[in-house]
Design an enzyme around this catalytic site. Structure first.
Site, PDB file in Angstrom:
ATOM      1  N   ALA A  66      -0.727  -2.357  -4.036  1.00 29.78           N
ATOM      2  CA  ALA A  66      -0.172  -1.083  -4.465  1.00 29.78           C
ATOM      3  C   ALA A  66       0.667  -0.549  -3.309  1.00 29.78           C
ATOM      4  O   ALA A  66       0.418  -0.885  -2.143  1.00 29.78           O
ATOM      5  CB  ALA A  66      -1.297  -0.120  -4.806  1.00 29.78           C
ATOM      6  N   GLY A 111      -3.706  -4.549  -5.046  1.00 28.57           N
ATOM      7  CA  GLY A 111      -3.213  -4.464  -6.417  1.00 28.57           C
ATOM      8  C   GLY A 111      -2.501  -5.735  -6.860  1.00 28.57           C
ATOM      9  O   GLY A 111      -2.420  -6.017  -8.061  1.00 28.57           O
ATOM     10  N   GLU A 114      -5.191  -7.988  -7.969  1.00 24.52           N
ATOM     11  CA  GLU A 114      -5.678  -7.463  -9.253  1.00 24.52           C
ATOM     12  C   GLU A 114      -4.705  -7.820 -10.382  1.00 24.52           C
ATOM     13  O   GLU A 114      -5.124  -8.156 -11.486  1.00 24.52           O
ATOM     14  CB  GLU A 114      -5.864  -5.943  -9.144  1.00 24.52           C
ATOM     15  CG  GLU A 114      -7.030  -5.584  -8.224  1.00 24.52           C
ATOM     16  CD  GLU A 114      -7.094  -4.098  -7.883  1.00 24.52           C
ATOM     17  OE1 GLU A 114      -6.076  -3.586  -7.366  1.00 24.52           O
ATOM     18  OE2 GLU A 114      -8.118  -3.465  -8.123  1.00 24.52           O
ATOM     19  N   GLU A 134      -8.515  -3.090   0.483  1.00 24.30           N
ATOM     20  CA  GLU A 134      -8.595  -1.636   0.275  1.00 24.30           C
ATOM     21  C   GLU A 134      -9.568  -0.916   1.195  1.00 24.30           C
ATOM     22  O   GLU A 134      -9.256   0.180   1.677  1.00 24.30           O
ATOM     23  CB  GLU A 134      -8.954  -1.324  -1.189  1.00 24.30           C
ATOM     24  CG  GLU A 134      -7.828  -1.575  -2.175  1.00 24.30           C
ATOM     25  CD  GLU A 134      -7.780  -3.004  -2.697  1.00 24.30           C
ATOM     26  OE1 GLU A 134      -8.465  -3.887  -2.138  1.00 24.30           O
ATOM     27  OE2 GLU A 134      -7.048  -3.236  -3.664  1.00 24.30           O
TER      28      GLU A 134
HETATM   29  N1  DAK Z   1       2.955  -1.004   0.313  1.00 26.91           N
HETATM   30  C1  DAK Z   1       4.145  -0.585   0.771  1.00 26.91           C
HETATM   31  N2  DAK Z   1       4.931  -1.316   1.547  1.00 26.91           N
HETATM   32  C2  DAK Z   1       4.499  -2.526   1.912  1.00 26.91           C
HETATM   33  C3  DAK Z   1       3.261  -3.044   1.480  1.00 26.91           C
HETATM   34  C4  DAK Z   1       2.460  -2.228   0.627  1.00 26.91           C
HETATM   35  N3  DAK Z   1       1.316  -2.625   0.113  1.00 26.91           N
HETATM   36  N4  DAK Z   1       3.109  -4.283   2.009  1.00 26.91           N
HETATM   37  C5  DAK Z   1       4.210  -4.518   2.752  1.00 26.91           C
HETATM   38  N5  DAK Z   1       5.054  -3.478   2.686  1.00 26.91           N
HETATM   39  C6  DAK Z   1       6.339  -3.332   3.338  1.00 26.91           C
HETATM   40  C7  DAK Z   1       6.172  -3.060   4.831  1.00 26.91           C
HETATM   41  O1  DAK Z   1       5.902  -1.709   5.065  1.00 26.91           O
HETATM   42  C8  DAK Z   1       7.502  -3.518   5.356  1.00 26.91           C
HETATM   43  O2  DAK Z   1       8.431  -2.500   5.093  1.00 26.91           O
HETATM   44  P1  DAK Z   1       9.542  -2.083   6.215  1.00 26.91           P
HETATM   45  O3  DAK Z   1       8.753  -1.696   7.418  1.00 26.91           O
HETATM   46  O4  DAK Z   1      10.365  -3.325   6.406  1.00 26.91           O
HETATM   47  O5  DAK Z   1      10.295  -0.958   5.582  1.00 26.91           O
HETATM   48  C9  DAK Z   1       7.863  -4.693   4.452  1.00 26.91           C
HETATM   49  O6  DAK Z   1       7.058  -4.548   3.292  1.00 26.91           O
HETATM   50  C10 DAK Z   1       7.542  -6.035   5.082  1.00 26.91           C
HETATM   51  O7  DAK Z   1       6.188  -6.010   5.506  1.00 26.91           O
HETATM   52  P2  DAK Z   1       5.738  -6.362   6.981  1.00 26.91           P
HETATM   53  O8  DAK Z   1       6.820  -6.110   7.961  1.00 26.91           O
HETATM   54  O9  DAK Z   1       4.422  -5.707   7.228  1.00 26.91           O
HETATM   55  O10 DAK Z   1       5.557  -7.933   6.848  1.00 26.91           O
HETATM   56  P3  DAK Z   1       4.559  -8.888   7.654  1.00 26.91           P
HETATM   57  O11 DAK Z   1       4.943 -10.266   7.284  1.00 26.91           O
HETATM   58  O12 DAK Z   1       4.505  -8.508   9.101  1.00 26.91           O
HETATM   59  O13 DAK Z   1       3.098  -8.576   7.035  1.00 26.91           O
HETATM   60  C11 DAK Z   1       1.524  -8.210   5.249  1.00 26.91           C
HETATM   61  C12 DAK Z   1       2.846  -8.885   5.708  1.00 26.91           C
HETATM   62  C13 DAK Z   1       1.351  -8.449   3.761  1.00 26.91           C
HETATM   63  C14 DAK Z   1       0.345  -8.837   6.008  1.00 26.91           C
HETATM   64  C15 DAK Z   1       1.603  -6.684   5.590  1.00 26.91           C
HETATM   65  O14 DAK Z   1       2.828  -6.157   5.050  1.00 26.91           O
HETATM   66  C16 DAK Z   1       0.474  -5.907   5.017  1.00 26.91           C
HETATM   67  O15 DAK Z   1      -0.654  -5.899   5.530  1.00 26.91           O
HETATM   68  N6  DAK Z   1       0.766  -5.175   3.917  1.00 26.91           N
HETATM   69  C17 DAK Z   1      -0.212  -4.310   3.290  1.00 26.91           C
HETATM   70  C18 DAK Z   1      -1.162  -5.140   2.470  1.00 26.91           C
HETATM   71  C19 DAK Z   1      -2.217  -4.280   1.845  1.00 26.91           C
HETATM   72  O16 DAK Z   1      -3.008  -3.597   2.535  1.00 26.91           O
HETATM   73  N7  DAK Z   1      -2.220  -4.309   0.546  1.00 26.91           N
HETATM   74  C20 DAK Z   1      -3.198  -3.543  -0.236  1.00 26.91           C
HETATM   75  C21 DAK Z   1      -2.607  -2.216  -0.544  1.00 26.91           C
HETATM   76  S1  DAK Z   1      -3.827  -1.157  -1.169  1.00 26.91           S
HETATM   77  C22 DAK Z   1      -5.924   2.849  -6.811  1.00 26.91           C
HETATM   78  C23 DAK Z   1      -4.922   2.091  -7.289  1.00 26.91           C
HETATM   79  C24 DAK Z   1      -4.614   0.932  -6.675  1.00 26.91           C
HETATM   80  C25 DAK Z   1      -5.254   0.532  -5.553  1.00 26.91           C
HETATM   81  C26 DAK Z   1      -6.275   1.296  -5.081  1.00 26.91           C
HETATM   82  C27 DAK Z   1      -6.615   2.443  -5.705  1.00 26.91           C
HETATM   83  N8  DAK Z   1      -6.241   4.057  -7.462  1.00 26.91           N
HETATM   84  C28 DAK Z   1      -5.142   4.960  -7.698  1.00 26.91           C
HETATM   85  C29 DAK Z   1      -7.590   4.532  -7.461  1.00 26.91           C
HETATM   86  C30 DAK Z   1      -4.806  -0.609  -4.856  1.00 26.91           C
HETATM   87  C31 DAK Z   1      -4.669  -0.536  -3.532  1.00 26.91           C
HETATM   88  C32 DAK Z   1      -3.901  -1.512  -2.795  1.00 26.91           C
HETATM   89  O17 DAK Z   1      -3.358  -2.451  -3.290  1.00 26.91           O
END
Ligand code: DAK
Length: 260
Positions: A66, A111, A114, A134
């Site tokens: 997400a 997400g 998911e 998360e």
């Molecule tokens: N959201 C927004 N931007 C993201 C992103 C994300 N999940 N993942 C990556 N990006 C963006 C980065 O911010 C970066 O943007 P700029 O800085 O270039 O503007 C660009 O994509 C490239 O990412 P990185 O520079 O970080 O690339 P790396 O290769 O260094 O790292 C990575 C890749 C996948 C390891 C890293 O980007 C990362 O850790 N990303 C976050 C992964 C993550 O934590 N995903 C889970 C998100 S939480 C709910 C509904 C849904 C959910 C929960 C509750 N309700 C409403 C109750 C779900 C939650 C989630 O999915």
């Protein structure tokens, strides 16, 4: 067809839906979720499309989760609406009348994992990474990850992945049954289309009813699920496809299914 964040292309009987925000690793914001739903609505209307492939643009991610930027400042009511939107879109995919194959190349996190789990079949490349990060962000999976992950890989493994927020690679994801197959990157779409073609050549009503029997049956006790299966089995005998499939076997020729 194209929206701002999602593409829909057609290759014969296969519809390809691509999440197209590669600069944000295809992260799911509200607009992207809405557009995924719209793309599936278009596919539902197109009788030529028999199987859907869902994939992510670029060479780094299927979907990296997400969109954290858009979630960061959400109010409780906004986050509830976001969660409901995501759940609605994902349920649409899970119960979609046509089979959905996820073609996964890269990060499939939160997400994104998911979303992949709503698809019927998952094919991934060796560099793909899977996880539910998360709890590291102070939240829990909100698009039914706490429900679908244990149903797919079992309670113990799901708890380990969700509690630890650890990422696993494609080999491990295959080992624990999170994905169906691992193929080289340059073979991903070809393999997904090959599988789609194989499914599309079968009785489409039978495939649809089998999907329903599996999905709905998994939520029932075994006795009820078997009765449900028997009902759907009976329903097959109201179709031209059943008559054609069995006649073709007896006449020793390939079946020509019409979707009726
Ligand atoms: N959201 C927004 N931007 C993201 C992103 C994300 N999940 N993942 C990556 N990006 C963006 C980065 O911010 C970066 O943007 P700029 O800085 O270039 O503007 C660009 O994509 C490239 O990412 P990185 O520079 O970080 O690339 P790396 O290769 O260094 O790292 C990575 C890749 C996948 C390891 C890293 O980007 C990362 O850790 N990303 C976050 C992964 C993550 O934590 N995903 C889970 C998100 S939480 C709910 C509904 C849904 C959910 C929960 C509750 N309700 C409403 C109750 C779900 C939650 C989630 O999915």
């Amino acid at each position: 067809m194209a929206w701002d964040n999602v593409l829909l292309e057609k290759d014969g009987v296969v519809g390809v839906v691509t999440v197209n925000r590669p600069k944000a690793l295809n992260a799911l914001n509200g607009d992207t979720l809405t557009e995924i739903g719209l793309a599936f609505d278009e596919v539902a209307k197109d009788d030529e499309i028999k199987v859907v492939i869902l994939t992510g643009a670029g060479d780094k991610a299927f979907v990296a989760g997400a969109d954290i930027l858009s979630m960061q400042k959400m109010t409780p009511m906004e986050s509830k609406a976001f969660s409901l939107l995501g759940q609605q879109v994902m349920s649409k995919i899970e119960t979609f009348q046509k089979p959905v194959i996820a073609a996964i190349n890269g990060f499939t996190l939160g997400g994104g994992c998911e979303l992949a789990m709503c698809c019927d079949i998952r094919i991934a490349t060796p560099k793909s990474m899977f996880g539910q990060p998360e709890v590291g962000l102070g939240i829990i999976p909100g698009f039914a990850g706490t429900q679908r992950l244990p149903r797919l890989i079992g309670k113990g493994r799901a708890k380990e992945l969700i509690f630890s927020a650890a990422n696993i690679n494609a080999e491990e994801a295959y080992r624990i049954g999170l994905i169906n197959k691992v193929v080289e990157e340059d073979q991903l779409m070809a393999e997904a289309k090959k599988m789609a073609g194989k499914i599309a050549s079968k009785g489409q009503i039978a495939v649809r009813l089998a999907k329903e029997a599996i999905n709905e049956g998994m939520e029932m006790d075994l006795d009820k699920a078997m009765i449900h299966e028997a009902d759907l089995f009976g329903l097959c005998f109201s179709t031209e496809e059943q008559r054609e499939g069995m006649t073709a076997f007896i006449e020793k020729r390939p079946a020509k299914f019409t979707g009726k």
